[in-house]
Motif scaffolding. Structure first.
Motif, short mmCIF file in Angstrom:
data_model
loop_
_atom_site.label_atom_id
_atom_site.label_comp_id
_atom_site.label_asym_id
_atom_site.label_seq_id
_atom_site.Cartn_x
_atom_site.Cartn_y
_atom_site.Cartn_z
N THR A 38 0.49 -1.20 -0.39
CA THR A 38 0.32 0.77 -0.12
C THR A 38 0.92 1.34 0.47
O THR A 38 0.69 2.06 -0.63
CB THR A 38 -0.79 -0.16 0.87
OG1 THR A 38 -0.09 -0.43 2.28
CG2 THR A 38 -2.01 -1.22 1.06
N ARG B 153 -6.40 3.88 -3.75
CA ARG B 153 -7.63 2.51 -3.60
C ARG B 153 -8.21 3.33 -4.37
O ARG B 153 -8.95 1.98 -4.58
CB ARG B 153 -8.74 2.91 -2.11
CG ARG B 153 -7.25 2.83 -0.63
CD ARG B 153 -8.63 2.98 0.62
NE ARG B 153 -7.43 2.48 1.58
CZ ARG B 153 -7.41 3.61 2.34
NH1 ARG B 153 -7.27 4.87 2.67
NH2 ARG B 153 -6.32 3.10 3.99
N VAL C 225 -14.89 -0.36 -3.44
CA VAL C 225 -13.75 0.15 -2.76
C VAL C 225 -13.13 -0.78 -1.58
O VAL C 225 -14.34 -0.79 -0.75
CB VAL C 225 -13.23 1.55 -2.96
CG1 VAL C 225 -12.00 1.07 -2.08
CG2 VAL C 225 -13.76 2.20 -3.57
N ALA D 267 -10.64 0.23 5.10
CA ALA D 267 -9.59 0.42 5.59
C ALA D 267 -9.84 0.06 6.31
O ALA D 267 -10.58 -0.61 7.28
CB ALA D 267 -9.67 2.13 5.93
#
Length: 319
Positions: free
Chosen positions: A62, A74, A144, A147
């Motif tokens: 990431t 993202r 998506v 997180a």
């Protein structure tokens, strides 16, 4: 909406910082801004910002994507070339500036000859980006993933030693159950898969990472996997030697005190520190503390006076 801060700026590290530098910066900031210890109204938002920055920069993959695409990482499909993305962003920025100079333009822009288009040709940014990314426009990236999130888990020495089950309440009131493995150490992260932020459009949720903090203890001091504790001794036990009982988080153990032991000497019990499920357990260190009776009986006083009369030992004399 205020522009999001760069994650490196959030943690106060250089863009070339290694993993250890990032972790040290994160731990320092978390201690200062955790809502449980910092009652400033903005502490919780700052803590969330710090946690998000660390969750991104602590993962090599990431972090690579963040370095390439910034805060859009993202949303950018995995097959997009960073150079193509930068060119698209540059064209979008040029289009916005041209549109601002010409008044309302319905989302199209002129001045495209600067990028190889005819002067009279209108360019639609959605068409441009959609063609670059396989027909998907910027508003159609699809699901998506959620997180990753992070929270602290404070444990007693005994809880860290034995492990077990705990139910904890996170910021916002959400409760989660966690299995604590035996022998967790200060700073260790426990991963709860799928317990992080929610994904959009049915995408998988992120993970929750619990960072272990071992609370201070009235008796034990933990350093890595080693445990230290004071061992009170009588003057005669220290002088003559003895075998005495000592309490450890794993239960009572026996320690052999060599003759002539002074205060501060460390007596090691190998393997009696924090357990290690996949390696070598830590050690337990009993630190001698010589204690004298607070009130002497007549006989004790007589014996101590007799010892003082015959002994030539002077602990203050330099050898």
């Amino acid at each position: 909406m205020a522009e999001r801060r760069d994650f490196y700026e959030v943690l106060g590290v250089d863009r070339n910082a290694d993993a250890d530098e990032i972790q040290r910066a994160y731990r320092k900031l978390v201690r200062a801004h955790h809502p449980d210890v910092n009652k400033d109204p903005g502490a919780e938002d700052r803590f969330k910002e710090i946690s998000e920055a660390y969750s991104v920069l602590s993962d090599p993959e990431t972090r690579r994507r963040y370095d390439a695409f910034g805060h859009d990482f993202r949303q950018v499909p995995p097959d997009v070339d960073p150079a193509d993305w930068a060119r698209a962003r540059s064209r979008a920025g040029a289009g916005a500036r041209a549109g601002a100079g010409a008044g309302a333009g319905g989302g199209r822009w002129r001045g495209a000859e600067d990028f190889g288009f005819g002067a009279d040709e209108g360019i639609d940014l959605e068409d441009l980006l959609g063609g670059m990314f396989g027909g998907r426009s910027r508003r159609q990236w699809g699901p998506v993933p959620g997180a990753d999130q992070e929270a602290e888990l404070t444990l007693t020495v005994e809880e860290a030693y034995h492990g077990g089950r705990r139910s904890i309440t996170l910021s916002g009131g959400r409760r989660v159950d966690v299995t604590i493995p035996p022998g967790v150490t200060n700073g260790q992260r426990i991963r709860l898969a799928g317990q992080g932020g929610h994904g959009s459009e049915g995408a998988r949720p992120g993970d929750l990472y619990l960072v272990v903090r071992i609370a201070g203890h009235s008796r034990y001091r933990v350093e890595g996997r080693d445990i230290y504790a004071p061992l009170p001794l009588t003057p005669w036990e220290a002088a003559l030697g003895a075998t005495v009982a000592v309490d450890t988080p794993g239960g009572e153990a026996k320690v052999k005190v060599p003759p002539g032991t002074s205060t501060g000497r460390r007596l090691r019990l190998k393997g009696r520190g924090m357990p290690h499920p996949r390696g070598v357990a830590g050690d337990f260190y009993a630190e001698s503390r010589i204690m004298v009776p607070p009130r002497l009986t007549d006989e004790e006083r007589r014996l101590f006076e007799q010892l003082a009369a015959v002994s030539h030992f002077d602990p203050r004399r330099r050898s």
